[in-house]
Design an enzyme around this catalytic site. Structure first.
Site, PDB file in Angstrom:
ATOM      1  N   ARG A 211      -1.422  50.414  -9.378  1.00 38.92           N
ATOM      2  CA  ARG A 211      -0.857  48.955  -9.782  1.00 38.92           C
ATOM      3  C   ARG A 211      -1.665  48.440 -10.855  1.00 38.92           C
ATOM      4  O   ARG A 211      -2.657  48.294 -10.756  1.00 38.92           O
ATOM      5  CB  ARG A 211      -0.747  48.143  -8.576  1.00 38.92           C
ATOM      6  CG  ARG A 211      -0.059  48.923  -7.327  1.00 38.92           C
ATOM      7  CD  ARG A 211       0.088  47.754  -6.203  1.00 38.92           C
ATOM      8  NE  ARG A 211       1.190  48.547  -5.221  1.00 38.92           N
ATOM      9  CZ  ARG A 211       1.500  48.109  -4.309  1.00 38.92           C
ATOM     10  NH1 ARG A 211       1.747  46.721  -4.254  1.00 38.92           N
ATOM     11  NH2 ARG A 211       2.342  48.634  -3.464  1.00 38.92           N
ATOM     12  N   GLU A 213      -2.318  45.514 -11.649  1.00 38.01           N
ATOM     13  CA  GLU A 213      -2.450  44.301 -11.333  1.00 38.01           C
ATOM     14  C   GLU A 213      -3.193  43.264 -12.305  1.00 38.01           C
ATOM     15  O   GLU A 213      -3.963  43.753 -13.234  1.00 38.01           O
ATOM     16  CB  GLU A 213      -3.638  44.172  -9.883  1.00 38.01           C
ATOM     17  CG  GLU A 213      -3.319  44.695  -8.826  1.00 38.01           C
ATOM     18  CD  GLU A 213      -2.048  44.169  -8.107  1.00 38.01           C
ATOM     19  OE1 GLU A 213      -1.539  43.098  -8.458  1.00 38.01           O
ATOM     20  OE2 GLU A 213      -1.592  44.836  -7.039  1.00 38.01           O
ATOM     21  N   ARG A 219     -10.356  41.879  -3.808  1.00 41.76           N
ATOM     22  CA  ARG A 219      -9.384  42.572  -2.837  1.00 41.76           C
ATOM     23  C   ARG A 219      -8.270  43.203  -3.547  1.00 41.76           C
ATOM     24  O   ARG A 219      -7.320  43.763  -2.914  1.00 41.76           O
ATOM     25  CB  ARG A 219      -8.827  41.736  -1.841  1.00 41.76           C
ATOM     26  CG  ARG A 219      -7.926  40.478  -2.337  1.00 41.76           C
ATOM     27  CD  ARG A 219      -7.845  39.287  -1.056  1.00 41.76           C
ATOM     28  NE  ARG A 219      -7.344  38.201  -1.853  1.00 41.76           N
ATOM     29  CZ  ARG A 219      -6.019  38.092  -1.976  1.00 41.76           C
ATOM     30  NH1 ARG A 219      -5.208  38.624  -1.092  1.00 41.76           N
ATOM     31  NH2 ARG A 219      -5.314  37.093  -2.425  1.00 41.76           N
ATOM     32  N   HIS A 220      -8.282  43.372  -4.936  1.00 43.65           N
ATOM     33  CA  HIS A 220      -7.421  44.177  -5.345  1.00 43.65           C
ATOM     34  C   HIS A 220      -8.053  45.443  -6.297  1.00 43.65           C
ATOM     35  O   HIS A 220      -8.890  45.211  -6.902  1.00 43.65           O
ATOM     36  CB  HIS A 220      -6.490  43.425  -6.597  1.00 43.65           C
ATOM     37  CG  HIS A 220      -5.508  42.516  -5.725  1.00 43.65           C
ATOM     38  ND1 HIS A 220      -5.861  41.226  -5.431  1.00 43.65           N
ATOM     39  CD2 HIS A 220      -4.216  42.690  -5.480  1.00 43.65           C
ATOM     40  CE1 HIS A 220      -4.857  40.574  -4.907  1.00 43.65           C
ATOM     41  NE2 HIS A 220      -3.670  41.515  -4.742  1.00 43.65           N
ATOM     42  N   GLU A 357      -3.912  39.815   3.628  1.00 43.63           N
ATOM     43  CA  GLU A 357      -2.952  40.878   4.243  1.00 43.63           C
ATOM     44  C   GLU A 357      -3.292  42.058   4.199  1.00 43.63           C
ATOM     45  O   GLU A 357      -3.843  42.504   3.330  1.00 43.63           O
ATOM     46  CB  GLU A 357      -1.865  40.357   3.088  1.00 43.63           C
ATOM     47  CG  GLU A 357      -0.753  41.591   3.218  1.00 43.63           C
ATOM     48  CD  GLU A 357       0.308  41.505   2.292  1.00 43.63           C
ATOM     49  OE1 GLU A 357       0.677  40.473   1.571  1.00 43.63           O
ATOM     50  OE2 GLU A 357       0.531  42.575   1.811  1.00 43.63           O
ATOM     51  N   SER A 360       2.407  45.270   4.564  1.00 41.87           N
ATOM     52  CA  SER A 360       3.862  44.626   4.798  1.00 41.87           C
ATOM     53  C   SER A 360       4.801  45.952   5.085  1.00 41.87           C
ATOM     54  O   SER A 360       4.511  46.907   4.871  1.00 41.87           O
ATOM     55  CB  SER A 360       4.196  44.718   3.031  1.00 41.87           C
ATOM     56  OG  SER A 360       3.643  43.345   2.676  1.00 41.87           O
ATOM     57  N   ARG A 408      -8.180  47.920   2.274  1.00 43.57           N
ATOM     58  CA  ARG A 408      -8.443  46.587   2.877  1.00 43.57           C
ATOM     59  C   ARG A 408      -8.660  46.726   4.166  1.00 43.57           C
ATOM     60  O   ARG A 408      -9.424  45.599   4.898  1.00 43.57           O
ATOM     61  CB  ARG A 408      -6.972  46.128   2.681  1.00 43.57           C
ATOM     62  CG  ARG A 408      -6.761  45.455   1.368  1.00 43.57           C
ATOM     63  CD  ARG A 408      -6.130  44.208   1.121  1.00 43.57           C
ATOM     64  NE  ARG A 408      -5.765  44.017  -0.164  1.00 43.57           N
ATOM     65  CZ  ARG A 408      -4.737  43.157  -0.474  1.00 43.57           C
ATOM     66  NH1 ARG A 408      -3.917  42.669   0.362  1.00 43.57           N
ATOM     67  NH2 ARG A 408      -4.631  42.945  -1.879  1.00 43.57           N
TER      68      ARG A 408
HETATM   69  P1  AMO Z   1       2.875  45.772  -0.490  1.00 40.82           P
HETATM   70  O1  AMO Z   1       2.945  45.988  -1.999  1.00 40.82           O
HETATM   71  O2  AMO Z   1       2.607  44.736   0.232  1.00 40.82           O
HETATM   72  O3  AMO Z   1       4.216  46.668   0.353  1.00 40.82           O
HETATM   73  O4  AMO Z   1       1.649  46.937  -0.418  1.00 40.82           O
HETATM   74  C1  AMO Z   1       1.383  47.414   0.987  1.00 40.82           C
HETATM   75  C2  AMO Z   1      -0.416  47.113   1.395  1.00 40.82           C
HETATM   76  O5  AMO Z   1      -1.002  47.808   0.434  1.00 40.82           O
HETATM   77  C3  AMO Z   1      -2.252  47.149   0.042  1.00 40.82           C
HETATM   78  N1  AMO Z   1      -2.250  46.785  -1.420  1.00 40.82           N
HETATM   79  C4  AMO Z   1      -3.284  47.138  -2.277  1.00 40.82           C
HETATM   80  N2  AMO Z   1      -4.684  47.080  -1.847  1.00 40.82           N
HETATM   81  C5  AMO Z   1      -5.520  47.240  -3.037  1.00 40.82           C
HETATM   82  N3  AMO Z   1      -5.187  46.923  -4.245  1.00 40.82           N
HETATM   83  C6  AMO Z   1      -3.783  46.737  -4.560  1.00 40.82           C
HETATM   84  N4  AMO Z   1      -3.715  46.567  -5.834  1.00 40.82           N
HETATM   85  C7  AMO Z   1      -2.977  46.655  -3.545  1.00 40.82           C
HETATM   86  N5  AMO Z   1      -1.500  46.566  -3.729  1.00 40.82           N
HETATM   87  C8  AMO Z   1      -1.168  46.539  -2.161  1.00 40.82           C
HETATM   88  C9  AMO Z   1      -2.019  45.705   0.827  1.00 40.82           C
HETATM   89  C10 AMO Z   1      -0.831  45.590   1.154  1.00 40.82           C
HETATM   90  O6  AMO Z   1      -0.517  44.987   2.169  1.00 40.82           O
HETATM   91  N6  AMO Z   1       6.556  49.419  -0.186  1.00 40.82           N
HETATM   92  C11 AMO Z   1       5.834  48.404   0.694  1.00 40.82           C
HETATM   93  C12 AMO Z   1       5.472  48.617   1.954  1.00 40.82           C
HETATM   94  C13 AMO Z   1       6.481  48.932   3.148  1.00 40.82           C
HETATM   95  O7  AMO Z   1       7.416  48.062   2.996  1.00 40.82           O
HETATM   96  O8  AMO Z   1       6.801  49.971   3.584  1.00 40.82           O
HETATM   97  C14 AMO Z   1       4.570  47.846  -0.129  1.00 40.82           C
HETATM   98  O9  AMO Z   1       4.273  48.587  -1.008  1.00 40.82           O
HETATM   99  O10 AMO Z   1      -2.955  46.187   2.078  1.00 40.82           O
END
Ligand code: AMO
Ligand code: ATP
Length: 434
Positions: A211, A213, A219-220, A357, A360, A408
Site C-alpha cells: 500500500r 500509504e 502503525r502503517h 484497528e 476489517s 499490528r
Molecule cells: P483493510 O484495508 O482494513 O481491509 O486491511 C485489513 C487490515 O490490514 C492491516 N493493514 C495494515 N497494516 C499495516 N500497514 C498498512 N499499511 C496496513 N493496511 C492495512 C490492518 C487492517 O485492519 N480486503 C479487506 C479485508 C476484508 O474485508 O477481508 C482489507 O484489506 O490491520
C-alpha cells in the site's frame, strides 16, 4: 559442525562442542573468560594461562567480540559462572572474525536508534529482546495456521502482481509488466472470494500486501503481512466468531510456547489472553460513546469515519479487544453486503485492539446485479473486474471473511511503539533497503 551442542544443553560432565558468537571477553590477568552466545543462551569458557596450552589461550584472548568461534572441551559445574557451568576448552577454532568497530552493540549496553537498528538487523537480532519479538511473531503465525485448520480452511496463495486495486485507488504501487501497467496487490480480497465459490469453500492466506500509504505513521507499513479468511455459507457474525477464535489462538499459542521470550521482554506478568466473548458495539453506539468521552473537539455524526483519537478514546473506554459492527454502507468498500432491511447499513465490521484497528471484514455481496451496481456507485469500471464479477454468474454462495494485519497483531500483543519493530526489513516511505 557435527555434534554441536547448544549452550543451554551443556551439562556438567559432558564433553561438548559449542559454536556461537563471542559475547564478551573478560581478561583478569592469568585467568580470562569468554562468554559464547548461541540461539539457546550463553556459556562461559574459562582460560587459565598456567595450566592451558599457550596457543589455545592466545586464540581465546585475541578474538574480537561478535566473532564466531567453535569451542570443544569439558563442562564443569561452576557456581560463579553466569549459568552455573563453564567449559574448560581443549580447542578453540575461529570460524569468522568480526571487526572490532561494530555499527551497533549487540550486548545492548549502548542504545541504538531504530534506523540504525533497521540498517543492521543481523546485529540487532543478536539482542535477546529483539530476537524475542521474532520468535513470538513466528509462534503467532504457527498458532494462526493451526486455528485456521481447526476451522476447516485450506491455505491458498494468490498473485501479488495484479491488474486492478480493490482498497481505494490512491494507495496502489504501479509497476510495469511487460510494457503494460500493473500494480502490487493491496489485498487478496477478490481472489479469496473467487476461491469460496470454488470447490475449496473456506480458505485462508498469509501473505504480503502493498500500500502506497500517504503518511508515515507508527502503525502503517508500505509492505505488510495480511492474514486473510474467507468462507462460503457463513454470515458476518460467524466471520466475527472465526476472527475471535484466530486472534485468541495467537495469544494462547504465545502464552503456552513463548515463556522465555515473554520473560526476556518483561511481559510475563502483564500478558493476558483475551477472555470471554469480545464486546460487539454497533457503529452508532461507537460514535455515541466516543462523543460522550469528550475527547474530540468536534462531535462525530453518522457517516464519519472514526478518527485516530476517537478510536483511542473508545479503546480506553472499552478496555479490551472489541468489534464495531453495522458501519454506514457509504464508507465500506463495494464488496461488502448491506443489511437486507436497510441499505444504508452494511454488514462490515472491524475488530479493534484498544490502541488501533486490527481487522476489517464483513459479509460479501454475492448477487451479481447488486455487485455490478456497487462498482458503478463507487466510480469503478465493472469491465476491469470482469474476471471477478463473471464468476458471480455461475453459482457464488453467500460468504463472509476478513483481513487481519499481521504486524499490528504482533505490535499490539507486545506493546511495541512502532510497527517497524514487528518486521525484519520494513518498507516505509524512507526505506527501500535493506
Ligand atoms: P483493510 O484495508 O482494513 O481491509 O486491511 C485489513 C487490515 O490490514 C492491516 N493493514 C495494515 N497494516 C499495516 N500497514 C498498512 N499499511 C496496513 N493496511 C492495512 C490492518 C487492517 O485492519 N480486503 C479487506 C479485508 C476484508 O474485508 O477481508 C482489507 O484489506 O490491520
Ligand atoms: P579460583 O581459585 O577459583 O581460580 P580465585 O578466587 O582465586 O579463583 P582468581 O583466579 O584470581 O581468584 O579470579 C579472579 C576473579 O575471577 C575473582 O573475582 C573470582 O571470583 C573470579 N572467578 C574465578 N574463577 C571464576 C569462574 N570460574 N567463574 C566466574 N568467576 C570466576
Amino acid at each position: 559442525m557435527q555434534n554441536r551442542t547448544f549452550t543451554a544443553d551443556a551439562a556438567p560432565g559432558d564433553e561438548v562442542t559449542v559454536a556461537g558468537w563471542v559475547h564478551e571477553v573478560r581478561d583478569l590477568g592469568g585467568i580470562a573468560f569468554l562468554i559464547v552466545r548461541d540461539k539457546s543462551g550463553k556459556i562461559q569458557i574459562k582460560l587459565e594461562e598456567d595450566s592451558m596450552d599457550d596457543e589455545l589461550v592466545e586464540t581465546g584472548l585475541d578474538v574480537a567480540r561478535e566473532s564466531v568461534i567453535s569451542v570443544s572441551g569439558s563442562v564443569k559445574e561452576e557456581p560463579r559462572a553466569p549459568t552455573d557451568v563453564e567449559i574448560l576448552p581443549e580447542s578453540i577454532e575461529v570460524l569468522a572474525e568480526s571487526d572490532t568497530e561494530l555499527p551497533l552493540d549487540p550486548s545492548g549496553k549502548v542504545d541504538a536508534e531504530l534506523s540504525t537498528r533497521l540498517d543492521n538487523r543481523t546485529l540487532d537480532l543478536r539482542k535477546g529482546e529483539v530476537k524475542a519479538v521474532f520468535e513470538i511473531r513466528s509462534e503467532i503465525l504457527r498458532s494462526v495456521r493451526a486455528a485456521f485448520r481447526d476451522l476447516g480452511c485450506t491455505e491458498i496463495n494468490t498473485p501479488k502482481i495484479v491488474a486492478t486495486g480493490t482498497e481505494g485507488g490512491t494507495e496502489l504501487f504501479p509497476i510495469t509488466y511487460f510494457g503494460e501497467e500493473a500494480f502490487m496487490n493491496q489485498s487478496p480480497q477478490l481472489f479469496k472470494q473467487l476461491m469460496v465459490g470454488s470447490g475449496l469453500e473456506r480458505v485462508f492466506e498469509i501473505g504480503p500486501i502493498f500500500r502506497a500509504e500517504e503518511h508515515n505513521t507508527p502503525r502503517h507499513l508500505n509492505e505488510a503481512t495480511s492474514i486473510d479468511f474467507e468462507s462460503a455459507f457463513v454470515d458476518h457474525t460467524e466471520a466475527m466468531d472465526a476472527c475471535e477464535h484466530v486472534v485468541k489462538s495467537a495469544y494462547e499459542g504465545v502464552a503456552a510456547n513463548c515463556e522465555s521470550a515473554l520473560e526476556t521482554l518483561g511481559l510475563t506478568e502483564e500478558f493476558e489472553v483475551p477472555d470471554g466473548e469480545l464486546p460487539r458495539l454497533t457503529y452508532e453506539e461507537a460514535i455515541e460513546r466516543i462523543n460522550a468521552t469528550g475527547e474530540l473537539d468536534e462531535q462525530l455524526v453518522w457517516g464519519d469515519d472514526l478518527p485516530t483519537e476517537g478510536e483511542r478514546a473508545l479503546g480506553d473506554d472499552v478496555g479490551s479487544h472489541y468489534f464495531i459492527t453495522d458501519w454506514p454502507s457509504e464508507i465500506k468498500p463495494f464488496y461488502i453486503k448491506d443489511h437486507d432491511d436497510d441499505e444504508q447499513l452494511s454488514t462490515g465490521f472491524d475488530m479493534m485492539h484498544p490502541r488501533m484497528e486490527l481487522v476489517s471484514g464483513g459479509q460479501r455481496e454475492h448477487r451479481y446485479e447488486h455487485l455490478v451496481a456497487g462498482f458503478e456507485q463507487q466510480g469503478l469500471d465493472p469491465d476491469q473486474f470482469e474476471y471477478y464479477t463473471k464468476m458471480f454468474k455461475y453459482g457464488m454462495p453467500p460468504h463472509a471473511g476478513w483481513g487481519l494485519g499481521g504486524e499490528r497483531l504482533v505490535m499490539t500483543m507486545l506493546g511495541l511503539e512502532n510497527i517497524r519493530e514487528a518486521v525484519l526489513f520494513p518498507r516505509d516511505r524512507q526505506r527501500l533497503s535493506p
